[in-house]
Design a protein around this motif. Sequence first.
Motif: not given
Lengths: 329, 369
Positions: A242-243, A250-251, A309-314
Amino acid sequence: MKLADLTGHEEIIRALRRAVEQNRASHAYLFAGPEGVGKTTTALAFGAALLCRNPEQGDACGRCRDCRQVAARNHPDLHRLVPEGASIKIGQVREVLRLITLSPFQGQRQVFVVEQSDLMTQEAANCLLKTLEEPPAGTVLILISDRPHALLPTIISRCQVLTFQPLLPEQVSVILKRVTDAPDEEVELLSRLSGGCPGRAVRLAGTEGGYFGLRQRMLELAAGLNRASLAEALQRAAAVAGDKEDALTCLELFLLWYRDLLVCKETGTPELLFNRDLFPLIDREARIYSRGQLLRVIKEIEKTRDSLLANVNTRLAMEMLFMRLAGAG
Amino acid sequence: MKFNASKPALMHAINAVQKAVSPRSPLPVLTGILFEVTGNRLYLTGSDTELTIQCNIEVETETEGAIVLPIRYISDLVRSLPDIPIQFNSIPGSTSVIITYGTSQVSIHGYEPEQYPRLPSINRGTGIQVPQDELKEMLRQVLFAVSNDETRPVFTGVLMQVDGKQFRLVATDTYRLAMKNYQLEEEIEQPVRAIIPGKTLGEVARLTGNTEEKISIILEENHAFFSTADLKIASRLIAGQYPPYEQVIPREFVTRTRVTTREIMDATERASLLARDGYPVVKFTLQENSCVVSVQTQAGWIREEISGLVEGEPLEIWFNARYMSESLRALNSDELCLELTGPLSAAVLRPAGDDSYLSLLLPAKPPKD
Ligand SMILES: [Zn+2]
């Protein structure tokens, strides 16, 4: 925070203090290095030293009005730029350009700290480039990035690049003790597993239930994941997808966990483990995977972290990862 | 800090300064108004750092002091208080204030006054005095020509220049230019020039009164200050070189005419109603003893002939209707001198018989059919 009070990065700090003392600060810096290593903290301390009205040996005095304004984020000549949503947009950079063309408010300088500068859109980066060519006197721009390779080479070439290296575990532990009230055994553990990045360690310590609580929750997500069904995997992904910050944390923990499994599989002893206290559990879990499987899992997690980090959909990225991990057994 | 004030006086001061306060400023302290009591005056300051407004009112002082109070509470709160004496009281060292009205009290948390940005004190800048109504009109006459294009910052400002006894304002967006001179009573020793953001000068124009009382203007290294007895406005300056504007003002003309401003203005506005969408240009034909304003498009045509003295060669020229209207409105004169240098080069508009003002307007290309 004064430059002198920072832990580690001694060489960089010496160079910055010399620049302040000799009044020879560059008009643009790039602070590069891993996330959480101390780039922004150093940039703000450097900003304070540049804006302080009574600097002492190239460092902020920590007492004057300017220093207190910097500490409370109220200094009118210190500007911070952070991504709006997923990127730094051209409108934000234009605002910086407008401020740069105005004279400083309180003193002789204006300092701009651009956080996650690699998230500038192409347009925004090109717009900033123009300023970097001919910045007005008294302007100091500090670009911050943990992915400097994603910046335009023309931007990098106009900056003085300072590369921040990971700190030693002892240095991380000094910082953790100063800024958190984490219990000693947690400090010891976090300073080892933060990869030399105190910012990460502080964030992990600050989560609900402290690091141990967080680790417990993450291990529950990871445990037996390789035998889980797709539906089960997606359900687990939802808990952290979600965030973006939650997902990254988590990763981080997953990486440490699977690395421990790999190391345990290869050495069979607790000595080199991050989560040394969980040796019996790690030993048991390690037997479920082959070495090749663990290497693949680690690679998948690293890939997911990079794309976040490159802003792919989380949500998308986390669901993909959990589905792959579910198939890994 | 402890003082008593009336509600109308407080409201007056809050209204004056709050235009400069942004409740969403990234600097927490700038989301508030600085209250400072010295002697029997209360100084209220609001700032977004680009524009700073300070207003002072008389209060009954018990103890001097200062505090910053958040605008989102203090402004609405004072507005809603009954019109009875209001007391502000903050304990030294604390950052909250207790406001007493009648037998009721309210307390608001604020910020340390030390955190508030401090304007450099006025020391060696050049100061001049101008009647407030004059300055207000001067600003109106040039501000329309300021550019909104943030990528070229110097054009978003007004050049303010003082040389000897001459005080001059210049604005240009490169399509038009407006210049106004004012003769000072006192001579200034050192010539000075500064570029002041058009946005903050708009506020100066709003806050200055329709009175002959003087406003003093001081240009410092980084700021311009405008002050009257109860008001002080500070604006940051735009760094950079103003372009050499004087060389673009033509000195020789091929055609010149003198017409009634109102007639040209009305004709231009009516003609623009028929102009093409997206290219609102109007044709001006200067011929013997008249100026014809016309438009012919698919929508129809309009032609208005305005009589006036025309000297020089007959000429056809197109202008952007909005730019022409704005220039005419800024003229402040019943009669207009329109001086042309050719169908594709700059035109100069002057108020007849007044050489303290001019504006320059570039013609538009004739519309293609
Ligand atoms: Zn200081």
